[in-house]
Design a protein around this motif. Structure first.
Motif, short mmCIF file in Angstrom:
data_model
loop_
_atom_site.label_atom_id
_atom_site.label_comp_id
_atom_site.label_asym_id
_atom_site.label_seq_id
_atom_site.Cartn_x
_atom_site.Cartn_y
_atom_site.Cartn_z
N LYS A 114 16.44 117.35 11.96
CA LYS A 114 16.23 118.43 12.50
C LYS A 114 16.07 118.10 13.61
CE LYS A 114 12.06 120.04 9.35
NZ LYS A 114 11.14 120.10 8.80
N ASP A 115 15.40 117.19 14.24
CA ASP A 115 15.93 117.00 15.88
C ASP A 115 17.22 116.59 15.78
OD1 ASP A 115 13.65 116.94 16.29
OD2 ASP A 115 13.06 114.57 16.73
N PHE A 116 18.27 116.23 15.03
CA PHE A 116 19.49 116.09 15.19
C PHE A 116 20.26 117.79 15.13
CE2 PHE A 116 20.27 111.72 12.77
CZ PHE A 116 19.53 111.09 13.80
N LYS A 117 19.92 118.53 14.47
CA LYS A 117 20.10 119.71 14.64
C LYS A 117 20.11 120.73 15.44
CE LYS A 117 20.64 121.90 10.54
NZ LYS A 117 19.78 122.52 9.23
N ARG A 118 18.74 120.25 15.89
CA ARG A 118 18.25 121.12 17.66
C ARG A 118 19.16 120.68 18.80
NH1 ARG A 118 14.28 118.78 21.61
NH2 ARG A 118 13.71 116.92 20.34
N LEU A 119 19.86 118.77 18.64
CA LEU A 119 20.89 118.54 19.80
C LEU A 119 21.77 118.64 19.72
CD1 LEU A 119 21.06 116.16 22.03
CD2 LEU A 119 21.98 114.82 19.60
N LYS A 120 22.66 119.70 18.04
CA LYS A 120 23.79 120.25 18.09
C LYS A 120 23.73 121.22 18.32
CE LYS A 120 27.06 120.51 14.03
NZ LYS A 120 27.12 120.51 12.89
N ASN A 121 22.48 122.06 18.39
CA ASN A 121 22.43 123.38 18.55
C ASN A 121 22.24 123.36 19.88
OD1 ASN A 121 22.29 124.32 15.82
ND2 ASN A 121 19.87 124.32 15.83
N LEU A 122 21.38 121.86 20.53
CA LEU A 122 21.66 122.44 22.40
C LEU A 122 22.83 122.17 23.27
CD1 LEU A 122 18.63 120.30 23.22
CD2 LEU A 122 18.98 122.78 23.64
N LYS A 123 23.63 121.63 21.65
CA LYS A 123 25.05 121.39 22.57
C LYS A 123 25.71 122.48 22.44
CE LYS A 123 26.03 116.23 22.21
NZ LYS A 123 26.55 115.23 21.25
N ALA A 124 25.97 123.11 21.67
CA ALA A 124 26.65 124.45 21.18
C ALA A 124 26.76 125.35 22.37
CB ALA A 124 26.41 125.03 20.33
N LYS A 125 24.87 125.71 22.68
CA LYS A 125 24.55 126.33 23.64
C LYS A 125 25.02 125.99 24.56
CE LYS A 125 20.12 128.30 22.09
NZ LYS A 125 19.06 127.91 21.75
N SER A 126 25.05 124.69 25.24
CA SER A 126 25.69 124.09 26.63
C SER A 126 26.96 124.56 26.71
CB SER A 126 25.27 123.45 27.07
OG SER A 126 26.46 122.55 26.07
N ARG A 127 28.14 124.59 25.51
CA ARG A 127 29.42 124.20 25.20
C ARG A 127 29.55 126.57 25.79
NH1 ARG A 127 30.24 120.85 21.33
NH2 ARG A 127 29.27 122.49 19.90
N ASN A 128 29.26 126.68 25.02
CA ASN A 128 29.22 128.34 25.10
C ASN A 128 28.55 128.94 26.39
OD1 ASN A 128 29.74 129.03 22.13
ND2 ASN A 128 27.80 129.26 21.75
N LEU A 129 27.74 128.77 27.58
CA LEU A 129 27.71 129.04 28.81
C LEU A 129 27.87 128.63 29.72
CD1 LEU A 129 23.65 127.79 28.91
CD2 LEU A 129 24.14 130.18 28.27
N GLY A 130 28.93 126.79 29.36
CA GLY A 130 29.78 126.31 30.32
C GLY A 130 31.20 126.90 30.16
#
Length: 181
Positions: free
Chosen positions: A165-181
Motif C-alpha cells: 500500500k505504501d508503494f502504491k501511495r508513493l506511486k500516486n504521489l509521483k503521479a500527482k507531482s508530475r501532473n502539477l509540474g
C-alpha cells in the motif's frame, strides 16, 4: 485508537526482532545437536538463512519506523525516504530469491552421492523466506488477530500488505507531482 495502533506496531517490530535473534540461536542449536545434517556446511542453508534474516531485518525497520513516527509525529505513515529505500531493496530481494536455487544445485552436486538431510531444512527455510517476502511486499499472509481473521472471512481474499500500500501511495504521489509540474 492511536494507542491500539502503537501497540500493534510495537508487537510487529518486537516480533521481527525476536525472530531475528531466535532463528540464529535455533540454527546454532540444531547444527550443534545434529552435526550429521551438515547445516553450516551447506551454501543453500546459508543463502536461505541470510535471506530470511535480511527480510526480517527489513520488516523490523519498517514496523519500527512506523511505530516511532506515530509516537513522535502522530502519523503511522511510513516516510517516503524509507518507502523508496525498501522499493530499491525489493529488487535485491528478488535477485537473491532467483539466485538461491543455484546454491541448492551446487550443494546437491558437491555432496553426491550422499546428500545431507540439512538440504531439506535449507529448502524449508528458503520457502519460508519467500513467504515472508510475499507477506511484506505483496499480500498479507499473516493473520494473527481477530480483526484480520474476520476481515479474511468476510472478503474471502487476502489483504494487500501494508508495504505494498505504501508503494502504491508513493506511486500516486509521483503521479500527482508530475501532473502539477
Amino acid at each position: 485508537m492511536r494507542n491500539r495502533i502503537l501497540k500493534r506496531l510495537s508487537y510487529l517490530f518486537t516480533g521481527e526482532t525476536t525472530s531475528l535473534i531466535m532463528f540464529v540461536f535455533v540454527s546454532y542449536m540444531v547444527n550443534y545437536a545434529y552435526p550429521d545434517l551438515h547445516l553450516y556446511s551447506l551454501f543453500s542453508f546459508w543463502s536461505s538463512f541470510l535471506l530470511l534474516e535480511f527480510l526480517l531485518l527489513q520488516g523490523f525497520i519498517y514496523w519500527f519506523v512506523k511505530w516511532k513516527r506515530l509516537k513522535k509525529e502522530n502519523t503511522p505513515a511510513a516516510p517516503i525516504r524509507l518507502i523508496k529505500q525498501l522499493r530499491a531493496i525489493k529488487k535485491w530481494n528478488i535477485a537473491i530469491i532467483i539466485i538461491i536455487p543455484a546454491a541448492f544445485i551446487a550443494d546437491y552436486y558437491m555432496w553426491q552421492p550422499s546428500t545431507p538431510q540439512g538440504l531439506t531444512i535449507a529448502a524449508f527455510i528458503y520457502i519460508f523466506a519467500i513467504l515472508e517476502y510475499v507477506n511484506y511486499f505483496h499480500i498479507q499472509l499473516s493473520y494473527d488477530n481477530r480483526s484480520d481473521i474476520n476481515s479474511l472471512k468476510q472478503s474471502k481474499r487476502f489483504k494487500q500488505s501494508c508495504l505494498s500500500k505504501d508503494f502504491k501511495r508513493l506511486k500516486n504521489l509521483k503521479a500527482k507531482s508530475r501532473n502539477l509540474g
